[in-house]
Design a protein around this motif. Structure first.
Motif, PDB file in Angstrom:
ATOM      1  N   LEU A 232       0.874  -1.107   0.072  1.00  0.00           N
ATOM      2  CA  LEU A 232       0.057  -0.090   0.025  1.00  0.00           C
ATOM      3  C   LEU A 232       0.886   1.225  -0.023  1.00  0.00           C
TER       4      LEU A 232
ATOM      5  N   VAL B 227       1.953   1.651  -3.622  1.00  0.00           N
ATOM      6  CA  VAL B 227       0.834   2.181  -4.251  1.00  0.00           C
ATOM      7  C   VAL B 227       0.548   3.744  -4.081  1.00  0.00           C
TER       8      VAL B 227
ATOM      9  N   SER C 184       3.557   5.779  -5.563  1.00  0.00           N
ATOM     10  CA  SER C 184       3.277   6.002  -6.935  1.00  0.00           C
ATOM     11  C   SER C 184       2.322   6.828  -7.556  1.00  0.00           C
ATOM     12  N   LEU C 185       0.985   6.853  -6.867  1.00  0.00           N
ATOM     13  CA  LEU C 185       0.065   7.720  -7.397  1.00  0.00           C
ATOM     14  C   LEU C 185       0.354   9.216  -7.094  1.00  0.00           C
TER      15      LEU C 185
END
Length: 312
Positions: free
Chosen positions: A96, A99, A102-103
């Motif tokens: 998580l 992720v 990266s967002l």
């Protein structure tokens, strides 16, 4: 008066203490090994930064929505975490983090890899708060976080969280739903980390996705284990000491990382419960010292009382 260097160190100590308290609710009390605290801290920081730089919010107006967003993120990340336990949960939360990072990096709305800058300072009475005044506000926020944790620990929720940590199946048998209390832990812990993120963003006035990646999340866990897992005092002490330690050993210059690592290894070998954890040697010595002081004071009070009775 404290100089800016000392104020900066103390401010970072307070910020990381709040994050460590949030992790203590999740991992120390509920037994959920979460290695993704950067997600919640980053949610609070980015929400506050965007509200103040893009939507015209003040620092004070941005605190509540930012903390609520971080708490909601804790709830959302807690949902998939319900399906896994222990090592698998740690791997899930690590995923998580990547992720989330990266967002923030690849979506230009969040400023991309360069992050968000020119975050305004907190204002009071139409004037920007200086570092000293901001530290005072931070200490009040830390006191609030400690009060929230103390309240949770002292109520039925604290007992339920600890029972979930010890044995989920036995907890379910006696009518306590582990799922519900795991989500409570993720929400409370996420909100506390988000609060720290808000103060971090407006203290640094510049944030990037890498401020809330994998390494900061690991750093928080180390703080908690170092101080004493499952205790409020351990979370605060560990965060303060490990934030200040690199500065205290600055005289060794390039060997700071090695000394830092050696200290942690020795602690895990000889004080695995943390310096101030329940049952640790250091905490036992402190308790015995406090007991001796109390005994001494009680003897002095009793002696004074007897003297007044004999000599009216």
């Amino acid at each position: 008066m404290l100089d800016n260097y000392v104020i900066t160190i103390m401010s970072m100590m307070a910020i990381w203490s709040i994050v460590a308290l949030g992790l203590n609710v999740m991992t120390g009390w509920a037994g959920q090994l979460n290695l993704g605290m950067g997600v919640y801290m980053g949610t609070g920081a980015y929400m506050s930064a965007m509200l103040t730089t893009m939507a015209g919010f003040t620092f004070w107006e941005a605190i509540v929505p930012a903390v609520l967003a971080a708490g909601a993120m804790g709830l959302l990340t807690g949902l998939p975490a319900l399906r896994v336990r222990e090592d698998s949960l740690a791997v899930l939360t690590i995923g998580l983090v990547f992720v989330f990072e990266s967002l923030l990096v690849y979506l230009p709305y969040f400023g991309g890899p360069v992050g968000i800058n020119r975050i305004p300072k907190a204002m009071l009475g139409g004037e920007a708060l200086g570092n000293g005044a901001y530290l005072f506000i931070l200490l009040l926020a830390l006191a609030l976080a400690i009060a929230v944790c103390w309240y949770v620990k002292r109520t039925w929720m604290g007992l339920a969280l600890e029972s979930v940590r010890e044995d989920e199946h036995a907890t379910a048998v006696i009518g306590i739903y582990p799922v519900r209390f795991k989500l409570y832990a993720f929400t409370i812990g996420g909100a506390l980390a988000g609060l720290a993120g808000v103060f971090y963003a407006h203290f640094m006035r510049f944030i990037t996705p890498y401020d809330f990646g994998f390494m900061p999340s690991i750093f928080v866990l180390v703080m908690l284990v170092f101080g004493g897992l499952g205790t409020i005092r351990g979370a605060v002490f560990g965060a303060c000491l490990l934030t200040a330690l690199p500065e205290l050993i600055r005289f060794v210059q390039d060997y700071r990382s090695m000394v830092y690592g050696i200290v942690l290894v020795l602690l895990m070998l000889y004080e695995p419960k943390g310096l101030l954890g329940d049952g640790s040697f250091a905490w036992g010595q402190i308790q015995r010292g406090v007991a001796k002081v109390r005994s001494l004071f009680s003897k002095v009070i009793d002696a004074n009382g007897e003297m007044h009775v004999k000599n009216p």
